[in-house]
Design a protein around this motif. Sequence first.
Motif, PDB file in Angstrom:
ATOM      1  N   MET A  53       0.847  -1.199   0.000  1.00 19.16           N
ATOM      2  CA  MET A  53       0.000   0.000   0.000  1.00 19.16           C
ATOM      3  C   MET A  53       0.879   1.244   0.000  1.00 19.16           C
ATOM      4  N   THR A  54       0.377   2.310  -0.582  1.00 17.47           N
ATOM      5  CA  THR A  54       1.156   3.537  -0.675  1.00 17.47           C
ATOM      6  C   THR A  54       0.911   4.420   0.542  1.00 17.47           C
ATOM      7  N   HIS A  55       1.805   5.382   0.699  1.00 11.98           N
ATOM      8  CA  HIS A  55       1.663   6.351   1.776  1.00 11.98           C
ATOM      9  C   HIS A  55       0.334   7.097   1.651  1.00 11.98           C
ATOM     10  N   GLN A  56      -0.026   7.464   0.430  1.00 14.51           N
ATOM     11  CA  GLN A  56      -1.266   8.204   0.205  1.00 14.51           C
ATOM     12  C   GLN A  56      -2.496   7.382   0.589  1.00 14.51           C
ATOM     13  N   GLU A  57      -2.445   6.089   0.340  1.00  9.97           N
ATOM     14  CA  GLU A  57      -3.562   5.218   0.732  1.00  9.97           C
ATOM     15  C   GLU A  57      -3.724   5.176   2.238  1.00  9.97           C
ATOM     16  N   ILE A  58      -2.610   5.122   2.947  1.00 11.28           N
ATOM     17  CA  ILE A  58      -2.668   5.111   4.412  1.00 11.28           C
ATOM     18  C   ILE A  58      -3.223   6.429   4.926  1.00 11.28           C
ATOM     19  N   LEU A  59      -2.774   7.544   4.329  1.00 13.08           N
ATOM     20  CA  LEU A  59      -3.269   8.858   4.742  1.00 13.08           C
ATOM     21  C   LEU A  59      -4.778   8.979   4.570  1.00 13.08           C
ATOM     22  N   LYS A  60      -5.298   8.374   3.513  1.00 10.10           N
ATOM     23  CA  LYS A  60      -6.728   8.473   3.227  1.00 10.10           C
ATOM     24  C   LYS A  60      -7.572   7.591   4.143  1.00 10.10           C
ATOM     25  N   LYS A  61      -7.044   6.454   4.565  1.00  8.08           N
ATOM     26  CA  LYS A  61      -7.848   5.478   5.298  1.00  8.08           C
ATOM     27  C   LYS A  61      -7.730   5.586   6.817  1.00  8.08           C
ATOM     28  N   VAL A  62      -6.706   6.271   7.310  1.00 10.72           N
ATOM     29  CA  VAL A  62      -6.531   6.423   8.762  1.00 10.72           C
ATOM     30  C   VAL A  62      -6.951   7.823   9.183  1.00 10.72           C
ATOM     31  N   GLU A  63      -7.869   7.902  10.139  1.00 11.04           N
ATOM     32  CA  GLU A  63      -8.271   9.200  10.684  1.00 11.04           C
ATOM     33  C   GLU A  63      -7.138   9.741  11.555  1.00 11.04           C
ATOM     34  N   TRP A  64      -6.641  10.920  11.191  1.00 10.16           N
ATOM     35  CA  TRP A  64      -5.495  11.447  11.923  1.00 10.16           C
ATOM     36  C   TRP A  64      -5.519  12.959  12.148  1.00 10.16           C
ATOM     37  N   LYS A  65      -6.284  13.690  11.359  1.00  9.19           N
ATOM     38  CA  LYS A  65      -6.219  15.152  11.428  1.00  9.19           C
ATOM     39  C   LYS A  65      -6.680  15.688  12.782  1.00  9.19           C
ATOM     40  N   ASP A  66      -7.587  14.980  13.453  1.00 11.44           N
ATOM     41  CA  ASP A  66      -8.032  15.432  14.771  1.00 11.44           C
ATOM     42  C   ASP A  66      -6.931  15.309  15.822  1.00 11.44           C
ATOM     43  N   LEU A  67      -5.899  14.504  15.519  1.00  8.23           N
ATOM     44  CA  LEU A  67      -4.801  14.307  16.467  1.00  8.23           C
ATOM     45  C   LEU A  67      -3.769  15.438  16.410  1.00  8.23           C
ATOM     46  N   VAL A  69      16.160   3.450  14.306  1.00  7.68           N
ATOM     47  CA  VAL A  69      14.810   3.528  13.728  1.00  7.68           C
ATOM     48  C   VAL A  69      14.778   3.354  12.216  1.00  7.68           C
ATOM     49  N   HIS A  70      15.966   3.300  11.581  1.00  7.95           N
ATOM     50  CA  HIS A  70      15.970   3.228  10.116  1.00  7.95           C
ATOM     51  C   HIS A  70      16.836   2.124   9.520  1.00  7.95           C
ATOM     52  N   HIS A  71      17.613   1.411  10.311  1.00  4.47           N
ATOM     53  CA  HIS A  71      18.491   0.422   9.687  1.00  4.47           C
ATOM     54  C   HIS A  71      17.670  -0.699   9.052  1.00  4.47           C
ATOM     55  N   ASP A  72      18.144  -1.146   7.894  1.00  2.68           N
ATOM     56  CA  ASP A  72      17.502  -2.216   7.116  1.00  2.68           C
ATOM     57  C   ASP A  72      16.090  -1.849   6.664  1.00  2.68           C
ATOM     58  N   THR A  73      15.873  -0.585   6.353  1.00  6.30           N
ATOM     59  CA  THR A  73      14.574  -0.159   5.814  1.00  6.30           C
ATOM     60  C   THR A  73      14.738   0.563   4.474  1.00  6.30           C
ATOM     61  N   GLU A  74      15.906   0.418   3.847  1.00  9.42           N
ATOM     62  CA  GLU A  74      16.199   1.175   2.630  1.00  9.42           C
ATOM     63  C   GLU A  74      15.214   0.875   1.497  1.00  9.42           C
ATOM     64  N   GLU A  75      14.694  -0.345   1.436  1.00  6.18           N
ATOM     65  CA  GLU A  75      13.784  -0.702   0.348  1.00  6.18           C
ATOM     66  C   GLU A  75      12.452   0.048   0.442  1.00  6.18           C
ATOM     67  N   SER A  76      12.019   0.352   1.656  1.00  6.35           N
ATOM     68  CA  SER A  76      10.779   1.117   1.867  1.00  6.35           C
ATOM     69  C   SER A  76      11.035   2.145   2.960  1.00  6.35           C
ATOM     70  N   PRO A  77      11.753   3.230   2.648  1.00  3.92           N
ATOM     71  CA  PRO A  77      12.173   4.200   3.665  1.00  3.92           C
ATOM     72  C   PRO A  77      11.031   4.813   4.472  1.00  3.92           C
ATOM     73  N   GLU A  78       9.843   4.904   3.848  1.00  7.78           N
ATOM     74  CA  GLU A  78       8.724   5.521   4.570  1.00  7.78           C
ATOM     75  C   GLU A  78       8.225   4.642   5.711  1.00  7.78           C
ATOM     76  N   TYR A  79       8.572   3.337   5.654  1.00  4.25           N
ATOM     77  CA  TYR A  79       8.168   2.415   6.715  1.00  4.25           C
ATOM     78  C   TYR A  79       9.321   2.252   7.705  1.00  4.25           C
ATOM     79  N   ALA A  80       9.483   3.248   8.527  1.00  2.00           N
ATOM     80  CA  ALA A  80      10.535   3.224   9.540  1.00  2.00           C
ATOM     81  C   ALA A  80      10.199   2.180  10.602  1.00  2.00           C
TER      82      ALA A  80
END
Length: 260
Positions: free
Chosen positions: A1-15, A197-208
Amino acid sequence: MTHQEILKKVEWKDLKSLSFKEMLIENNLTIPWFVISMVLSYFGYYLLALPFSAFFFLTALRQVHNGFHNSLGTNKFLTWFTLYSNSILLMVSIHAVKFNHIRHHKYCLSDEDYEGKSARMTWYGAILYGPVHMFLIHKITLQLGNKNYIKNVVLELLSIAIVTFFIFNFNVHFLIYHILIMVFAEFLMAFFAVWTVHHDTEESPEYARTQRKDWKNKITFSMFYHLEHHLFPAVPTIKLPELARRIDNVFPDIEKKQTF
């Protein structure tokens, strides 16, 4: 799933918004740890002061980190003052750290991400790299930052130099202790704040990496909810446990690499 998909499906702006109580917590979390560490070191109990100094450093890191993302709930000047004052207390130009951190989010783990360079190293390599990391973030900010960043970095470095001169000139022993501990802690930042928090995440950097053990998050003041932070950087640290629950509810199968 893409970052944009997660942003759309998770309620977060109230936080994003903080209550008055939450704003007080985020802006004053450092005070008890700093006061206790100073009192103990004033009376010469340096070993007893060490854990309180460590918790001060961690809470100050949390405070300025929220400041980087305008998540302290304060106005522009008070947020700036938080960054400036913590520069003196932490013995580093926080605006230099901010400049590189914002770039880290934009260019995560790419060649343009100078903050994230230690993520590709071994754990011991990241520790040894620490002093170079601290020099590099100042150098890069002075080279690539705009006039406002450069002005703030110069102001913070001059302030640190002046305060340090007077502390050593008048031999204020408990403040000398504080300076030495803060410099040592800053040299470990490439390991603790980047590699863990970032080692071995180079393939998907957004998934820290992240942390899901409650007791571990309590003793680290929620600073290792890093997957959540990278997906939703505008959410204040105090709201990250709730954000983590929402992400788990919507995406229970999302990969969560642990920090420690």
